[in-house]
Scaffold this motif. Structure first.
Motif, PDB file in Angstrom:
ATOM      1  N   ARG A 142       7.147  90.022  78.125  1.00  0.00           N
ATOM      2  CA  ARG A 142       6.411  88.803  78.437  1.00  0.00           C
ATOM      3  C   ARG A 142       5.134  88.737  77.599  1.00  0.00           C
ATOM      4  NH1 ARG A 142       5.565  84.401  81.332  1.00  0.00           N
ATOM      5  NH2 ARG A 142       3.416  83.982  81.961  1.00  0.00           N
TER       6      ARG A 142
ATOM      7  N   LEU B 268      20.514  76.973  66.533  1.00  0.00           N
ATOM      8  CA  LEU B 268      21.289  76.574  67.704  1.00  0.00           C
ATOM      9  C   LEU B 268      20.689  76.998  69.047  1.00  0.00           C
ATOM     10  CD1 LEU B 268      24.877  77.375  66.353  1.00  0.00           C
ATOM     11  CD2 LEU B 268      23.633  75.216  66.219  1.00  0.00           C
ATOM     12  N   TYR B 269      19.801  77.963  69.059  1.00  0.00           N
ATOM     13  CA  TYR B 269      19.408  78.529  70.352  1.00  0.00           C
ATOM     14  C   TYR B 269      17.916  78.611  70.617  1.00  0.00           C
ATOM     15  CZ  TYR B 269      24.257  79.863  70.007  1.00  0.00           C
ATOM     16  OH  TYR B 269      25.602  79.822  69.843  1.00  0.00           O
TER      17      TYR B 269
ATOM     18  N   VAL C 170       9.597  76.632  74.783  1.00  0.00           N
ATOM     19  CA  VAL C 170       9.445  75.443  75.629  1.00  0.00           C
ATOM     20  C   VAL C 170       8.124  75.519  76.381  1.00  0.00           C
ATOM     21  CG1 VAL C 170      10.497  74.022  77.406  1.00  0.00           C
ATOM     22  CG2 VAL C 170      11.948  75.388  75.887  1.00  0.00           C
TER      23      VAL C 170
ATOM     24  N   LEU D 281       7.561  78.077  79.281  1.00  0.00           N
ATOM     25  CA  LEU D 281       8.515  78.076  80.389  1.00  0.00           C
ATOM     26  C   LEU D 281       9.671  79.053  80.193  1.00  0.00           C
ATOM     27  CD1 LEU D 281       8.747  74.233  81.079  1.00  0.00           C
ATOM     28  CD2 LEU D 281       7.291  75.940  82.191  1.00  0.00           C
ATOM     29  N   ASN D 282       9.938  79.398  78.957  1.00  0.00           N
ATOM     30  CA  ASN D 282      11.114  80.264  78.737  1.00  0.00           C
ATOM     31  C   ASN D 282      10.719  81.611  78.155  1.00  0.00           C
ATOM     32  OD1 ASN D 282      10.403  79.162  76.268  1.00  0.00           O
ATOM     33  ND2 ASN D 282      12.509  79.055  75.504  1.00  0.00           N
TER      34      ASN D 282
ATOM     35  N   PHE E 168      14.023  86.795  77.999  1.00  0.00           N
ATOM     36  CA  PHE E 168      15.312  86.744  77.313  1.00  0.00           C
ATOM     37  C   PHE E 168      16.396  86.053  78.152  1.00  0.00           C
ATOM     38  CE2 PHE E 168      14.333  90.504  74.296  1.00  0.00           C
ATOM     39  CZ  PHE E 168      13.700  89.623  73.445  1.00  0.00           C
ATOM     40  N   MET E 169      16.060  85.705  79.413  1.00  0.00           N
ATOM     41  CA  MET E 169      17.017  84.908  80.181  1.00  0.00           C
ATOM     42  C   MET E 169      17.044  83.479  79.663  1.00  0.00           C
ATOM     43  SD  MET E 169      17.067  85.941  84.161  1.00  0.00           S
ATOM     44  CE  MET E 169      15.467  85.257  84.525  1.00  0.00           C
ATOM     45  N   ASP E 170      15.896  83.000  79.213  1.00  0.00           N
ATOM     46  CA  ASP E 170      15.806  81.587  78.843  1.00  0.00           C
ATOM     47  C   ASP E 170      15.505  81.351  77.377  1.00  0.00           C
ATOM     48  OD1 ASP E 170      16.363  80.299  81.320  1.00  0.00           O
ATOM     49  OD2 ASP E 170      14.434  81.017  82.054  1.00  0.00           O
TER      50      ASP E 170
ATOM     51  N   LEU F  21      16.949  82.097  74.203  1.00  0.00           N
ATOM     52  CA  LEU F  21      18.268  82.625  73.867  1.00  0.00           C
ATOM     53  C   LEU F  21      18.312  83.033  72.408  1.00  0.00           C
ATOM     54  CD1 LEU F  21      20.493  80.033  75.706  1.00  0.00           C
ATOM     55  CD2 LEU F  21      19.586  82.201  76.543  1.00  0.00           C
ATOM     56  N   MET F  22      18.666  84.274  72.179  1.00  0.00           N
ATOM     57  CA  MET F  22      18.918  84.724  70.815  1.00  0.00           C
ATOM     58  C   MET F  22      20.421  84.913  70.669  1.00  0.00           C
ATOM     59  SD  MET F  22      15.761  87.199  69.932  1.00  0.00           S
ATOM     60  CE  MET F  22      16.243  88.529  70.981  1.00  0.00           C
TER      61      MET F  22
ATOM     62  N   TYR G 296      23.898  86.588  70.141  1.00  0.00           N
ATOM     63  CA  TYR G 296      24.495  87.922  70.237  1.00  0.00           C
ATOM     64  C   TYR G 296      25.635  88.015  69.234  1.00  0.00           C
ATOM     65  CZ  TYR G 296      21.922  88.571  74.549  1.00  0.00           C
ATOM     66  OH  TYR G 296      20.937  88.691  75.469  1.00  0.00           O
TER      67      TYR G 296
ATOM     68  N   SER H  70      20.862  71.893  70.763  1.00  0.00           N
ATOM     69  CA  SER H  70      21.660  72.491  71.841  1.00  0.00           C
ATOM     70  C   SER H  70      22.783  71.523  72.192  1.00  0.00           C
ATOM     71  CB  SER H  70      20.772  72.719  73.064  1.00  0.00           C
ATOM     72  OG  SER H  70      20.379  71.468  73.597  1.00  0.00           O
TER      73      SER H  70
ATOM     74  N   ASN I  87       8.593  91.980  86.366  1.00  0.00           N
ATOM     75  CA  ASN I  87       8.112  92.207  85.001  1.00  0.00           C
ATOM     76  C   ASN I  87       7.407  90.993  84.428  1.00  0.00           C
ATOM     77  OD1 ASN I  87       8.924  94.832  84.832  1.00  0.00           O
ATOM     78  ND2 ASN I  87      10.937  94.347  83.992  1.00  0.00           N
ATOM     79  N   SER I  88       7.866  89.816  84.812  1.00  0.00           N
ATOM     80  CA  SER I  88       7.248  88.628  84.226  1.00  0.00           C
ATOM     81  C   SER I  88       6.058  88.165  85.047  1.00  0.00           C
ATOM     82  CB  SER I  88       8.283  87.507  84.115  1.00  0.00           C
ATOM     83  OG  SER I  88       8.622  87.073  85.414  1.00  0.00           O
TER      84      SER I  88
ATOM     85  N   THR J 252      24.299  77.548  77.073  1.00  0.00           N
ATOM     86  CA  THR J 252      23.939  77.215  75.696  1.00  0.00           C
ATOM     87  C   THR J 252      24.504  78.236  74.728  1.00  0.00           C
ATOM     88  OG1 THR J 252      21.951  76.235  76.561  1.00  0.00           O
ATOM     89  CG2 THR J 252      21.992  76.629  74.211  1.00  0.00           C
ATOM     90  N   ARG J 253      24.633  79.458  75.224  1.00  0.00           N
ATOM     91  CA  ARG J 253      25.160  80.535  74.382  1.00  0.00           C
ATOM     92  C   ARG J 253      26.487  80.995  74.980  1.00  0.00           C
ATOM     93  NH1 ARG J 253      20.752  85.033  74.024  1.00  0.00           N
ATOM     94  NH2 ARG J 253      21.279  85.261  76.195  1.00  0.00           N
TER      95      ARG J 253
ATOM     96  N   MET K 257      26.006  86.048  78.241  1.00  0.00           N
ATOM     97  CA  MET K 257      24.687  86.424  78.759  1.00  0.00           C
ATOM     98  C   MET K 257      23.763  85.234  78.854  1.00  0.00           C
ATOM     99  SD  MET K 257      23.652  90.112  77.290  1.00  0.00           S
ATOM    100  CE  MET K 257      22.121  90.084  78.193  1.00  0.00           C
TER     101      MET K 257
ATOM    102  N   ILE L  15      22.337  81.960  81.481  1.00  0.00           N
ATOM    103  CA  ILE L  15      22.309  81.287  82.774  1.00  0.00           C
ATOM    104  C   ILE L  15      23.006  79.944  82.602  1.00  0.00           C
ATOM    105  CG2 ILE L  15      20.799  80.270  84.511  1.00  0.00           C
ATOM    106  CD1 ILE L  15      18.751  82.419  83.710  1.00  0.00           C
TER     107      ILE L  15
ATOM    108  N   VAL M  24      14.680  73.379  80.923  1.00  0.00           N
ATOM    109  CA  VAL M  24      14.786  74.129  79.672  1.00  0.00           C
ATOM    110  C   VAL M  24      16.215  74.185  79.156  1.00  0.00           C
ATOM    111  CG1 VAL M  24      14.507  76.459  78.733  1.00  0.00           C
ATOM    112  CG2 VAL M  24      12.803  75.541  80.297  1.00  0.00           C
ATOM    113  N   ARG M  25      17.168  74.254  80.051  1.00  0.00           N
ATOM    114  CA  ARG M  25      18.549  74.507  79.634  1.00  0.00           C
ATOM    115  C   ARG M  25      19.344  73.248  79.321  1.00  0.00           C
ATOM    116  NH1 ARG M  25      17.412  78.917  83.005  1.00  0.00           N
ATOM    117  NH2 ARG M  25      17.784  77.828  84.936  1.00  0.00           N
TER     118      ARG M  25
END
Lengths: 830, 297
Positions: free
Chosen positions: A287, A710-711, A715, A723-724, A727-729, A731-732, A734, A790, B36-37, B178-179, B182, B184, B263-264
């Motif tokens: 973070r 693309l990812y 934000v 807001l993001n 790594f949940m939001d 997106l890199m 894989y 996206s 953690n956040s 989006t991906r 892994m 959400i 965001v998504r």
């Protein structure tokens, strides 16, 4: 015969160690050190009213709490300079309103994540608990978030910087506006690229130990610029520079973010270590990395071009609004690169590049792999596609017609590049690259494939993008090469390594120059104890800068070895060669022990006249063994003991690599999901030292390029909260998102350096956003002008396209003309 | 921050009674991210990792009873035939490492509208077993989700188990992210079909404050199947669903959602994607039903 190593795709010698977990990263060091956590600003813009630590003081394990006031008191008591703003690393005359942060916020915070209070405790858990108990009262100020708000300037980030404008810069060759006005055709494009970030696997981290007896400070930091961090620490903490050692241990990726220095933590942690007389360590968490390191990419752009019936660029005007965040420690490097490298392999008749570098209440913006080039490439390549569509020409044809031709090299754009030197391309063959790319991706047969796919209800598209990349910027790098008496060769260079395979690449160069097996060469980087003069790792410069420095140093060592050997063998040095670590008379078959050859290890012994023998080999160099004239000094007047040399490479200007990428994508007609079917790269970085490493660099760059296209995005809400920030939001890509990269090389040597090499580190990432925009546009039938994209955004564009708000393209792969798609592109009304 | 580490279920319940503000943690794949956040700062953590009986599953009456700490990986490996919808959803969660750690009870406890397990649990009429020192109660999963990250779990309660009726017809789960991996869900959708009994269950995730059933869409499809006599002609491999029925089902599913822009993705995209997912999963479910019919003949 020793196999020539340069050009060999040997496996990276770093890998067995790194992939089996034997790497020593920052957090692997200093197990017993005190640990640091920071109270960081929760507000994007606020005045600090009061800091109350009362509740925190009785936490068990607390060692120290520091605020700005402590830095000021320390400066007053001693000669440190911690209460001053951090350095402006790269001043520029057009950066009229620079601003850098204080190590700990003084009266004001200008982005969420800015450090306010430093807590030192027995461990990180305690330090975090203490942070939770510290109360900072803020008076919240209006936040400037995003380029629109920065341009509008209703609110100011820094009250004394009008219009939020840090810099306004114009570079022009010819009268671009007149050329556009006089051109037969004109187009205007509004483009946008969002923020992304380097996002290395390992965040930042600093570990410092102060030896009070020796009065030396050793600092380990996860940096791309160890020697500069050393200089900064010496200056800020007022420690003589020869008492400061800075070491970059294994670094888990940098991609640009770690070339910024000194980070606040890089001066604060050593300061605390000296003050407390204890080892102190800080490891950034994810973070923190999101909200207090650096981002890049965010720009709005306007392109105006005038061109002839063949699509030749007669004039181009390129305006950029660059979001540089809250502070400007790294100067104007990114927007300068964008507005110069936008030109790519093309030669517009006249060009005007202009940018505004703007303050916002967000994380600072400093170079991230590509460093402004992806944005420039996006602008130019979207423009090329627009011209092709406007004129109904194939996209490759328009590009071909605008290429600088090989016989025009060196080509002077008449502009000043990021290194303050002329934007002069040293060499390149762009038509040949394009031919290779078309062959590799099957450009000419794609229409047929697209038509078939369309008949099956699938949407596919092809896109391409070309770029030229200034690499290997100066001012210099150096290298030290020494042959040990064991025959081992040790090499040191001052710049740092973040996983690129430098040890392998540099060992190959030295092995070739010296004539020793590559296995016998060991390379150290980023350790100021071993090499004190260096600039750093950025701008695809290691192979060019340290590579050539190592070659030059190795050549000196070779000359000395031949001289010593020639005396020992009583032959002329020009009759000698070094093969497999043995100096021998050319053309004479090897016969160990004969008077026609001598191992390099023995030469190393002889190079250092000894009084004392510590082993049998050394005995050969002692005073009663060496013989020679008793009139001459054992070390000649112009000589030095030891078989070693230092040399430096300092180029007149950057060398320009080039590449072209093509992608084939499929977009889901229903969900608007985007799939990459093929990704092709042709690449010219001059002579290849290690093709495997170059391809690895390309693959990694493409992976980051896919992310950027693309990812990845940052934000921010209107209050400046990211807001993001996880790594949940954020997106890199894989392995499941990174396409197989098909590669072909062209090798146009650089005339600027002895090895004829150009940089390759950033190449893969530069054209990706442009390529995907081109391919998605082709699949969808309308122009993509904003990246990343996206599925949700593509869906929205489709809706707007269906509603007639977005004009269709005139031609698409696999669409036969006459489908009623002939709508004129938007023409400049001026 | 207190760290409570009971070793038995009784101790865990006692600890929860004593520290009602304690946040239970099993795999930690949600809770630790929050901590953690800096978003989550509970006064106490209640670690359930030492309570071994939570990680078992077995038969209980007509139900499969999954202990709350059964991880996704075991759902995928051991329950994919008995609870196929849940198995499909579990397969889309995170990475292998996260699927090793993350648990079905944790997914429920977080109560995120985007929890991947929720739609499949809704379509199979799962029951959640809650326990406290006061006793045990079972509630239908439809009554479990109260709002974003709010559930029916009382402060002194812990989630003990999830009871899932074994599948008696095709089940499907799909999500858009989006991906590829892994990620959400931007939106997710689950469907369970039992044409023999003429009923349909459909549920939406990540497109409203709580995961929810699409009742109108269910009713429409149930009636359409009955009206056209599909139910009575079960097992006939040659019967395709009319496109108009599939499309209308998609529209009604989209209408049942109450998504937001975030965001998504945008609300509009979520609705659109849900209708696509509903149509796709319906075709897949029908295909697999027809496939089974084929095998019978």
């Amino acid at each position: 015969m020793t196999t020539r190593m340069i050009g060999e795709p040997i496996p990276r010698r770093e890998d067995p160690r790194l992939v089996t977990g034997q790497g020593r990263y920052l957090d692997d060091l200093g197990a017993g050190a005190l640990q640091v956590a920071f109270v960081r600003s929760p507000h994007a813009h606020a005045r600090i009213v009061d800091i109350d630590v009362t509740d925190a003081l009785d936490v068990d394990g607390l060692v120290a709490i520091y605020t700005y006031e402590d830095l000021a008191a320390a400066d007053e008591a001693g000669s440190s300079h911690l209460s001053e703003p951090l350095p402006l690393l790269i001043p520029h005359p057009d950066l009229t309103h620079p601003r850098t942060a204080y190590p700990l916020a003084r009266d004001e915070v200008n982005h969420v994540g800015e450090p306010v209070v430093m807590v030192v405790a027995t461990d990180r858990y305690v330090a975090e608990d203490v942070c939770d108990r510290i109360r900072v009262n803020y008076e919240v100020l209006p936040a400037v978030v995003g380029l629109d708000a920065a341009i509008e300037a209703t609110h100011l980030v820094h009250p004394d910087i009008p219009g939020n404008i840090g810099a306004h810069m114009v570079q022009e060759r010819g009268d671009a506006r007149a050329a556009i006005a006089a051109a037969p055709h004109r187009l205007e494009l509004d483009l946008e690229i969002e923020r992304s970030a380097s996002m290395p696997m390992e965040g930042r981290g600093v570990y410092a130990r102060w030896d009070a007896d020796d009065r030396t400070l050793r600092v380990y930091t996860s940096t791309q610029a160890a020697t500069s961090v050393r200089a900064a620490i010496a200056a800020k903490l007022a420690v003589p520079i020869d008492r400061v050692e800075v070491i970059a241990p294994d670094v888990g990726g940098g991609f640009g973010v770690k070339v910024v220095h000194p980070w606040p933590e890089e001066v604060l942690i050593p300061w605390a270590a000296m003050r407390l007389g204890r080892e102190v360590k800080w490891t950034e968490d994810r973070r923190e990395h999101f909200i207090s390191s650096a981002h890049e990419r965010g720009q709005k752009q306007k392109v105006r071009v005038g061109f002839d019936d063949d699509g030749r660029l007669l004039g181009m005007e390129f305006q950029v609004w660059h979001d540089h965040g809250a502070y400007t420690p790294y100067g104007l490097i990114v927007p300068i690169i964008t507005t110069t490298q936008v030109l790519g392999p093309y030669k517009p008749g006249a060009y005007r590049g202009e940018f505004w570098s703007l303050y916002t209440n967000t994380v600072i913006v400093t170079p991230y792999r590509g460093a402004g080039r992806p944005q420039g490439c996006f602008a130019m390549e979207r423009t090329m596609d627009a011209i092709a569509d406007y004129l109904g020409l194939d996209r490759t044809v328009v590009r071909e017609r605008n290429f600088i031709q090989p016989e025009e090299m060196p080509y002077d754009h008449g502009l000043v590049f990021q290194d303050g030197r002329g934007l002069v391309y040293d060499s390149g063959n762009y038509p040949a690259l394009l031919d290779k790319l078309k062959a590799l991706v099957g450009w000419d047969s794609f229409a047929e494939y697209a038509e078939q796919a369309r008949a099956e209800g699938r949407r596919v598209g092809i896109g391409l993008a070309c770029y030229v990349e200034g690499t290997g910027v100066g001012p210099y790098e150096g290298a030290h090469v020494r042959v040990e008496t064991t025959g081992e060769v040790v090499v040191a260079t001052g710049l740092t390594t973040q996983g690129q395979g430098h040890q392998t690449m540099l060992a190959q160069i030295v092995a070739d120059e010296l004539g020793v097996p590559v296995e016998r060469v060991t390379v150290t980087t980023g350790d100021t104890r071993r090499f004190k003069y260096a600039v750093g790792t950025f701008a695809s410069r290691t192979a060019v800068m340290s590579g050539n420095a190592a070659a030059l140093a190795a050549r000196k060592v070779r000359a000395k070895a031949l001289r010593i050997a020639s005396e020992a063998l009583e032959v002329d040095p020009s009759d000698l060669e070094i093969v497999d670590g043995v100096v021998r008379v050319r053309g004479v078959p090897s016969s160990p022990g004969a008077k026609t050859e001598i191992p390099l290890s023995t030469v190393a012994v002889l190079s250092n006249p000894l009084r004392y023998a510590f082993d049998a080999e050394a005995a050969r160099a002692t005073q009663f063994a060496v013989g020679g004239s008793s009139e001459e000094p054992p070390v000649a007047e112009d000589d030095e003991p030891g078989l070693e040399a230092v040399d430096y490479y300092s180029p007149p200007r950057s060398t320009f690599a080039a590449g072209m990428h093509a992608a084939i994508v499929e977009t889901d007609p229903e969900t608007a999901e985007i799939k990459v079917l093929r990704y092709c790269v042709v690449h010219d970085c001059g002579n290849l030292i290690n093709p495997r490493i170059v391809e690895g660099q390309i693959h990694g760059g493409v992976a980051q390029g896919v992310g950027g296209a693309l990812y990845e995005r940052m934000v921010y809400d209107s209050a400046g909260q990211l807001l993001n920030a996880s790594f949940m939001d954020f997106l890199m890509p894989y392995a499941s998102e990174v396409p197989t990269v098909e590669t072909d090389h062209l090798q146009t040597p650089s005339p600027l350096n002895p090895l004829g090499v150009k940089g390759a580190g950033e190449a893969g990432v530069i054209p990706a956003a442009a390529v995907f925009a081109s391919a998605i546009s082709d699949a969808e039938g309308f122009a993509i002008t904003r990246m990343p994209i996206s599925p949700s955004e593509l869906f929205e564009l489709r809706e707007r396209f269906a509603a007639g708000e977005i004009p269709p393209l005139r031609s698409r792969s696999g669409h036969i003309s006459g489908e009623g798609r002939f709508v004129r592109a938007k023409e400049d009304s001026r | 921050m207190e760290f409570l580490a009971p070793t038995t279920w009784q101790d865990a319940l006692a600890a929860k009674a004593e520290y009602p503000d304690a946040v239970p943690v099993a795999g930690g794949t949600d809770v630790m991210v929050g901590i953690n956040s800096g978003r989550l700062r509970p006064s106490a953590l209640l670690d359930l990792g030492r309570v071994t009986d939570l990680t078992d599953w077995g038969l209980d009456g007509g139900y499969l009873r999954l202990g709350a700490a059964v991880p996704y990986r075991r759902i995928i490996e051991e329950l994919k035939d008995k609870a196929p919808g849940l198995g499909m959803a579990a397969r889309t969660v995170g990475s292998p490492q996260i699927r090793n750690r993350g648990t079905i009870g944790g997914n429920l406890g977080t109560g995120s509208p985007a929890g991947d397990c929720h739609p499949p649990l809704l379509v199979c009429d799962a029951v959640i077993e809650l326990a406290s020192v006061r006793g045990v109660r079972r509630i239908p999963v439809t009554e479990f989700f109260l709002g974003p990250k709010r559930t029916a779990v009382a402060p002194d309660e812990l989630i003990a188990a999830v009871l899932v009726p074994p599948a008696d017809g095709p089940q499907q789960f799909a999500k858009v992210g989006t991906r590829n991996a892994m990620v959400i869900a931007v939106c997710s959708f689950a469907l369970a079909l039992t044409p023999e009994r003429g009923w349909v269950r459909a549920a939406i995730g990540s497109a409203g404050p709580v995961p929810t059933r699409a009742y109108t869409a269910e009713q429409f499809l149930t009636e359409a199947l009955q009206q056209d006599g599909f139910a009575s002609r079960s097992g006939r491999g040659d019967v395709a669903l009319p496109e108009s029925v599939v499309r209308r089902f998609g529209e009604l599913v989209a209408a049942a959602a109450s998504p937001i822009d975030d965001v998504r993705g945008t609300a509009a995209y979520r609705r659109h994607a849900l209708s696509v997912l509903a149509q796709r999963t319906l075709r897949w479910a029908w295909e697999s039903y027809r496939g089974r019919g084929d095998r019978c003949t």
